[in-house]
Write a protein that holds these residues in place. Structure first.
Motif, PDB file in Angstrom:
ATOM      1  N   VAL A 168      10.375  21.041  -8.920  1.00 25.96           N
ATOM      2  CA  VAL A 168       9.178  20.219  -8.731  1.00 25.96           C
ATOM      3  C   VAL A 168       8.198  20.955  -7.822  1.00 25.96           C
ATOM      4  N   SER A 169       8.735  21.597  -6.789  1.00 23.98           N
ATOM      5  CA  SER A 169       7.876  22.371  -5.880  1.00 23.98           C
ATOM      6  C   SER A 169       7.151  23.479  -6.626  1.00 23.98           C
ATOM      7  N   ASP A 170       7.864  24.160  -7.523  1.00 22.45           N
ATOM      8  CA  ASP A 170       7.237  25.228  -8.309  1.00 22.45           C
ATOM      9  C   ASP A 170       6.101  24.702  -9.178  1.00 22.45           C
ATOM     10  N   ALA A 171       6.214  23.436  -9.609  1.00 19.80           N
ATOM     11  CA  ALA A 171       5.204  22.860 -10.502  1.00 19.80           C
ATOM     12  C   ALA A 171       4.002  22.292  -9.760  1.00 19.80           C
ATOM     13  N   MET A 172       4.114  22.086  -8.463  1.00 20.84           N
ATOM     14  CA  MET A 172       3.042  21.423  -7.718  1.00 20.84           C
ATOM     15  C   MET A 172       1.694  22.148  -7.785  1.00 20.84           C
ATOM     16  N   PRO A 173       1.640  23.488  -7.651  1.00 21.08           N
ATOM     17  CA  PRO A 173       0.327  24.148  -7.793  1.00 21.08           C
ATOM     18  C   PRO A 173      -0.308  23.875  -9.150  1.00 21.08           C
ATOM     19  N   GLY A 174       0.524  23.810 -10.204  1.00 21.95           N
ATOM     20  CA  GLY A 174      -0.001  23.496 -11.531  1.00 21.95           C
ATOM     21  C   GLY A 174      -0.568  22.089 -11.601  1.00 21.95           C
ATOM     22  N   PHE A 175       0.137  21.132 -10.988  1.00 20.38           N
ATOM     23  CA  PHE A 175      -0.393  19.765 -10.955  1.00 20.38           C
ATOM     24  C   PHE A 175      -1.668  19.697 -10.126  1.00 20.38           C
ATOM     25  N   GLY A 176      -1.759  20.543  -9.101  1.00 21.88           N
ATOM     26  CA  GLY A 176      -2.994  20.613  -8.320  1.00 21.88           C
ATOM     27  C   GLY A 176      -4.159  21.099  -9.164  1.00 21.88           C
ATOM     28  N   ILE A 177      -3.878  22.065 -10.038  1.00 22.76           N
ATOM     29  CA  ILE A 177      -4.924  22.564 -10.943  1.00 22.76           C
ATOM     30  C   ILE A 177      -5.336  21.468 -11.925  1.00 22.76           C
ATOM     31  N   VAL A 178      -4.354  20.701 -12.417  1.00 13.98           N
ATOM     32  CA  VAL A 178      -4.671  19.581 -13.316  1.00 13.98           C
ATOM     33  C   VAL A 178      -5.625  18.614 -12.624  1.00 13.98           C
ATOM     34  N   ALA A 179      -5.311  18.268 -11.361  1.00  8.48           N
ATOM     35  CA  ALA A 179      -6.169  17.356 -10.611  1.00  8.48           C
ATOM     36  C   ALA A 179      -7.560  17.954 -10.419  1.00  8.48           C
ATOM     37  N   ALA A 180      -7.616  19.279 -10.160  1.00  6.04           N
ATOM     38  CA  ALA A 180      -8.908  19.941  -9.957  1.00  6.04           C
ATOM     39  C   ALA A 180      -9.727  19.944 -11.244  1.00  6.04           C
ATOM     40  N   VAL A 181      -9.074  20.211 -12.371  1.00  7.66           N
ATOM     41  CA  VAL A 181      -9.784  20.224 -13.658  1.00  7.66           C
ATOM     42  C   VAL A 181     -10.348  18.845 -13.968  1.00  7.66           C
TER      43      VAL A 181
END
Length: 285
Positions: A168-181
């Motif tokens: 889940v930690s590894d995926a968090m930056p990706g979810f941050g990008i989703v939120a930014a997009v």
């Protein structure tokens, strides 16, 4: 304690540094970004893991606040219990152990060491293998192989929550990008409006990326490492029990068998020889 101290240091330094550079802390409070990132992380964890692992993660995070229970006092209590059990076996024979291990909660031997009595898994581990020894149906090599197998299985089960949280930690930056997009998409709808409004929306979108990275490397990643360390500490504890039992089965007297267990203990948790000797002498008296 380490968890709280670490969180204070991480977030204190990051937010403090931002404020020192003239940043407005209120701009970082974006509930919608937290909802997107946190909700996506929890949903992904539920998809990827059986409910039993998710429950272990939920229980394991609060447990980090208490720190590892496997300290020197815990080991001293263990070695005292093992010494008395092995002494009974030496003096009265293996059958003499039955009256002690069948109902440990009623035995003075265990009552005097509440740290061990409360550790139900450790008590069950001791019971199971002493019962097998009493039955006489397995030689020491078979018994050792079985203990190794159980310890390995238990360790794998203990590491599962840490591994799941790490993913889940590894995926968090990706979810941050989703939120930014999504924030940028929202910003596109405000083009042509006041520059201040556009600036606020862009800032909110960038906060999503910031939160994803910070939560990954400043919180969830270290927490998964701490949970993994806790699993290793538990494995080391069971290994010490196994080493004591095997030392006795190899023909060594109880005190020497306990010394084998002490030597198998991690260096930072290992009681000193004098401390253990004083503990055992106290029990003899």
């Amino acid at each position: 304690m380490n968890l709280i101290l670490g969180i204070v240091v991480v977030f204190g330094c990051v937010l403090g540094g931002f404020a020192v550079h003239g940043g407005q802390l209120g701009a970082l409070w974006q509930p919608s970004e937290l909802l997107i990132i946190g909700g996506a992380a929890v949903g992904a964890m539920i998809i990827a893991n059986p409910f039993s692992v998710t429950k272990k993660i939920a229980a394991g995070i609060p447990a980090l606040l208490k720190g590892s229970p496997y300290n020197r006092d815990h080991y001293l209590a263990l070695f005292s219990v093992m010494y008395e059990l092995l002494s009974i076996a030496r003096k009265e024979g293996m059958m003499g152990l039955e009256r002690v291990i069948e109902e440990p909660e009623k035995s003075d031997l265990f009552k005097k060491r509440p740290l061990i009595l409360k550790d139900h898994h450790a008590v069950e581990f001791i019971q199971d293998y002493l019962r097998l020894i009493i039955s006489g149906d397995m030689d020491q090599h078979q018994l050792e192989a079985l203990m190794d197998l159980e310890i390995e299985t238990h360790h794998h089960s203990g590491e599962e929550p840490a591994q799941a949280l790490n993913k889940v930690s590894d995926a968090m930056p990706g979810f941050g990008i989703v939120a930014a997009v999504l924030g940028i998409v929202n910003t596109m709808g405000a083009l042509g409006g006041p520059p201040e409004e556009i600036g606020i929306k862009v800032a909110a979108a960038l906060v999503g990326t910031f939160l994803g990275i910070l939560l990954a490397y400043g919180l969830l990643g270290p927490m998964s490492t701490a949970m993994e360390r806790r699993a290793r500490d538990e494995t080391a504890f069971y290994t010490a029990i196994k080493t004591c039992i095997m030392g006795f089965l190899q023909g060594h007297p109880p005190q020497i068998a306990i010394e084998f267990g002490r030597k198998s203990t991690p260096a930072d948790l290992r009681p000193s020889f004098k401390d253990l000797e004083a503990q055992l002498r106290g029990k003899k008296a």
